[in-house]
Structures are given as C-alpha cells and as structure tokens.
Design a protein around this motif. Sequence first.
Motif, PDB file in Angstrom:
ATOM      1  N   TRP A  30      -9.782  -1.810 -10.718  1.00 51.75           N
ATOM      2  CA  TRP A  30      -8.732  -1.527  -9.954  1.00 51.75           C
ATOM      3  C   TRP A  30      -7.521  -2.209 -10.565  1.00 51.75           C
ATOM      4  N   ASP A  31      -7.632  -3.580 -11.046  1.00 53.96           N
ATOM      5  CA  ASP A  31      -6.521  -4.350 -11.583  1.00 53.96           C
ATOM      6  C   ASP A  31      -5.657  -3.383 -12.784  1.00 53.96           C
ATOM      7  N   LYS A  32      -6.795  -2.836 -13.522  1.00 49.33           N
ATOM      8  CA  LYS A  32      -6.204  -2.196 -15.027  1.00 49.33           C
ATOM      9  C   LYS A  32      -5.705  -0.894 -14.249  1.00 49.33           C
ATOM     10  N   SER A  33      -5.978  -0.377 -13.038  1.00 48.85           N
ATOM     11  CA  SER A  33      -5.571   1.029 -12.686  1.00 48.85           C
ATOM     12  C   SER A  33      -4.418   0.822 -11.872  1.00 48.85           C
ATOM     13  N   ALA A  34      -3.970  -0.388 -11.592  1.00 46.56           N
ATOM     14  CA  ALA A  34      -2.933  -0.517 -10.415  1.00 46.56           C
ATOM     15  C   ALA A  34      -1.388  -0.080 -10.891  1.00 46.56           C
ATOM     16  N   ASP A  35      -0.931  -0.417 -12.037  1.00 45.84           N
ATOM     17  CA  ASP A  35       0.011  -0.173 -12.730  1.00 45.84           C
ATOM     18  C   ASP A  35       0.524   1.291 -12.549  1.00 45.84           C
ATOM     19  N   GLY A  36      -0.574   2.188 -12.743  1.00 44.25           N
ATOM     20  CA  GLY A  36      -0.357   3.522 -12.813  1.00 44.25           C
ATOM     21  C   GLY A  36      -0.800   4.280 -11.593  1.00 44.25           C
ATOM     22  N   TYR A  37      -1.235   3.571 -10.779  1.00 44.47           N
ATOM     23  CA  TYR A  37      -1.784   4.128  -9.640  1.00 44.47           C
ATOM     24  C   TYR A  37      -0.951   5.101  -8.701  1.00 44.47           C
ATOM     25  N   ASP A  38       0.283   4.543  -8.497  1.00 44.29           N
ATOM     26  CA  ASP A  38       1.097   5.622  -7.737  1.00 44.29           C
ATOM     27  C   ASP A  38       1.630   6.749  -8.264  1.00 44.29           C
ATOM     28  N   LYS A  39       1.622   6.746  -9.660  1.00 46.82           N
ATOM     29  CA  LYS A  39       1.632   7.799 -10.247  1.00 46.82           C
ATOM     30  C   LYS A  39       0.613   8.815 -10.425  1.00 46.82           C
ATOM     31  N   THR A  40      -0.552   8.287 -10.518  1.00 45.70           N
ATOM     32  CA  THR A  40      -1.562   9.257 -10.163  1.00 45.70           C
ATOM     33  C   THR A  40      -1.803   9.938  -8.982  1.00 45.70           C
ATOM     34  N   GLU A  41      -1.335   9.466  -7.881  1.00 49.69           N
ATOM     35  CA  GLU A  41      -1.334   9.889  -6.668  1.00 49.69           C
ATOM     36  C   GLU A  41      -0.493  10.701  -6.171  1.00 49.69           C
ATOM     37  N   GLU A  42       0.528  10.827  -7.008  1.00 52.34           N
ATOM     38  CA  GLU A  42       1.961  11.831  -6.818  1.00 52.34           C
ATOM     39  C   GLU A  42       1.346  12.965  -6.177  1.00 52.34           C
ATOM     40  N   ARG A  43       0.671  13.626  -6.840  1.00 53.19           N
ATOM     41  CA  ARG A  43       0.074  15.277  -6.684  1.00 53.19           C
ATOM     42  C   ARG A  43      -0.653  15.236  -5.381  1.00 53.19           C
ATOM     43  N   GLY A  69      -4.478  -0.837  -1.590  1.00 58.74           N
ATOM     44  CA  GLY A  69      -3.860  -0.512  -2.813  1.00 58.74           C
ATOM     45  C   GLY A  69      -2.446  -1.261  -2.979  1.00 58.74           C
ATOM     46  N   THR A  70      -1.524  -0.398  -3.479  1.00 60.00           N
ATOM     47  CA  THR A  70      -0.114  -0.904  -3.695  1.00 60.00           C
ATOM     48  C   THR A  70       0.578  -0.854  -2.525  1.00 60.00           C
ATOM     49  N   GLY A  71       0.088  -0.834  -1.234  1.00 63.84           N
ATOM     50  CA  GLY A  71       0.755  -1.249  -0.122  1.00 63.84           C
ATOM     51  C   GLY A  71       1.856  -0.167   0.285  1.00 63.84           C
ATOM     52  N   THR A  72       1.772   1.116   0.069  1.00 67.20           N
ATOM     53  CA  THR A  72       2.636   2.167   0.621  1.00 67.20           C
ATOM     54  C   THR A  72       2.412   2.413   1.957  1.00 67.20           C
ATOM     55  N   THR A  73       1.152   2.689   2.492  1.00 66.54           N
ATOM     56  CA  THR A  73       0.781   2.951   3.925  1.00 66.54           C
ATOM     57  C   THR A  73       1.344   1.719   4.804  1.00 66.54           C
ATOM     58  N   ALA A  74       0.830   0.668   4.346  1.00 62.30           N
ATOM     59  CA  ALA A  74       1.187  -0.666   4.975  1.00 62.30           C
ATOM     60  C   ALA A  74       2.818  -0.915   5.277  1.00 62.30           C
ATOM     61  N   CYS A  75       3.496  -0.391   4.410  1.00 61.65           N
ATOM     62  CA  CYS A  75       5.032  -0.533   4.396  1.00 61.65           C
ATOM     63  C   CYS A  75       5.486   0.553   5.321  1.00 61.65           C
ATOM     64  N   GLU A  76       4.778   1.746   5.280  1.00 61.05           N
ATOM     65  CA  GLU A  76       5.384   2.878   6.160  1.00 61.05           C
ATOM     66  C   GLU A  76       5.114   2.576   7.648  1.00 61.05           C
ATOM     67  N   ILE A  77       3.932   1.948   7.975  1.00 60.43           N
ATOM     68  CA  ILE A  77       3.720   1.750   9.374  1.00 60.43           C
ATOM     69  C   ILE A  77       3.989   0.521  10.102  1.00 60.43           C
ATOM     70  N   ALA A  78       4.563  -0.209   9.291  1.00 61.58           N
ATOM     71  CA  ALA A  78       4.913  -1.637   9.610  1.00 61.58           C
ATOM     72  C   ALA A  78       5.952  -1.859  10.778  1.00 61.58           C
ATOM     73  N   MET A 127      -2.805  -5.084  -7.580  1.00 67.56           N
ATOM     74  CA  MET A 127      -2.418  -4.123  -6.404  1.00 67.56           C
ATOM     75  C   MET A 127      -1.896  -4.899  -5.261  1.00 67.56           C
ATOM     76  N   ILE A 128      -2.314  -6.095  -4.892  1.00 71.68           N
ATOM     77  CA  ILE A 128      -1.383  -6.698  -4.184  1.00 71.68           C
ATOM     78  C   ILE A 128      -0.258  -7.462  -4.537  1.00 71.68           C
ATOM     79  N   GLU A 129      -0.028  -7.697  -5.662  1.00 71.98           N
ATOM     80  CA  GLU A 129       1.016  -8.148  -6.328  1.00 71.98           C
ATOM     81  C   GLU A 129       2.019  -7.072  -6.322  1.00 71.98           C
ATOM     82  N   ILE A 130       1.838  -5.770  -6.512  1.00 78.78           N
ATOM     83  CA  ILE A 130       2.770  -4.788  -6.444  1.00 78.78           C
ATOM     84  C   ILE A 130       3.123  -4.401  -5.029  1.00 78.78           C
ATOM     85  N   ALA A 131       2.075  -4.477  -4.099  1.00 76.27           N
ATOM     86  CA  ALA A 131       2.292  -4.252  -2.731  1.00 76.27           C
ATOM     87  C   ALA A 131       3.375  -5.303  -2.024  1.00 76.27           C
TER      88      ALA A 131
END
Length: 223
Positions: free
Chosen positions: A8-21, A49-58, A73-77
């Motif tokens: 998951w560390d290796k996947s983190a930087d490209g995670y948001d891009k892969t989830e766009e679809r 993950g990269t914190g998108t949901t946490a930011c949206e519901i905060a 992932m936490i660093e990006i979040a």
Amino acid sequence: MSKSEEFWDKSADGYDKTEERFEHIHNRTRENTKKHLKGTEIVLDYGCGTGTTACEIASSVKEVHAIDISSRMIEIAKGKAAAREIENIHFAQGDIFDEGYEEEAFDVILAFNMLHTVPDPQRVVHRAIELLKPGGLFISATPCLGGRLSFLVGLQILIMRVLLKVGVIPVPIRRLKTSDLDRLLSNESLQIVATEEVFRGASSYFAVARVALNSDTVTDEVQ
C-alpha cells in the motif's frame, strides 16, 4: 514492515488516479454516508487511504480518527487536510485491532473499499461492534467483484488474481456478492438499516448497520 503495508505504501502515490474511474461510486457513497452523520459524533475511518472521505465528512461530525496501515497514505491524507485547513481529523498509521482503542469509543465506524481485501472480514465486523457505542453505526462500501462487472474491470480482476497467486500482490481479493455482505452484517449484535447497490463498471454495495439496542430489525433502502 509487513508485505501488505509495503504494497500500500508503493500504491499510495498513484492511488487517487487509479480510483478516478470509480468516482461516481465514491461520491454516491459519501453522499449516502452524510445522511447518517451528526455534528456531535466521533467517527473512526478505518482504512482511510489518502484521506478523501475523511476530509469530505469532517464538517458533518465532531471529529474523525482516520487510520491506515500505510504510512505513505497517511502522509498524503495529512497534506489534503492541511491544504483545506481541516482541524478535526486525527490521522494515524494504525489498525482497528490496535489495543489503544477503548470499547464503545466511537459513534460511527467507516469501512470503505476494504472488506474484500482484509484477511478476515468477520473479525473486522466483530471488532467494530466492540468499538461502537450502543446504537452506533457501522457503515461500509464494498466492491462486489462476484457480481456484475464491465469487461474491462473483469479483465483487471483476473490479472490481479493471477498476480495474487504468484505473490506479486500480497493482499486477498475476495469476489463478494451483496448476499455475502448481508450475511456478514446480520447477526445478533447488528441490524442492517440501509443499503444501496451502486454500479459504475463494477457494483459497490453501500450498507449501514446499527449496533442493536433491542431485538427489532429495521431495513430501509436508500433512495
């Protein structure tokens, strides 16, 4: 560092891009979730993950504790929250089974896009019940890879299962169906109170289950 954490560390930087679809599914999940949140609640976002949901519901709750096994992932979040000046999210590398959590500490626990990847989904649900207050909510959104899939997504799942078999991907990928999730969330301690199946290339099953205060079960479809 475990193999899963490293993956998951290796996947983190490209995670948001892969989830766009699948953004339609993610947006619908967040919209549905907000309907069940209150401004006085403390939420645990497990596998944030990269914190998108946490930011949206905060802004909809008192505070969010967002955890993930991946430090990257936490660093990006944390960067996302800082950019939006959100101050009521506490990000940490961790797991729901960490002993530092007290029983009945949370009003809501979120488990988005992860029950199909954990070693033991039933154990996760049981742990969530321990950590939720009476009447608290366990809200999940889970890809149903055993259900309807587009050709492209089906091909990607086939490739992932091959990579899993040869050890390239160290996390399980279960081909769950909505009925599997209904059984997972239906027991003497939980009552399913809302569900919706959302499709965009693959089916995602949104479900809300409440820690039971009594034996009555109420089921309600999200419109």
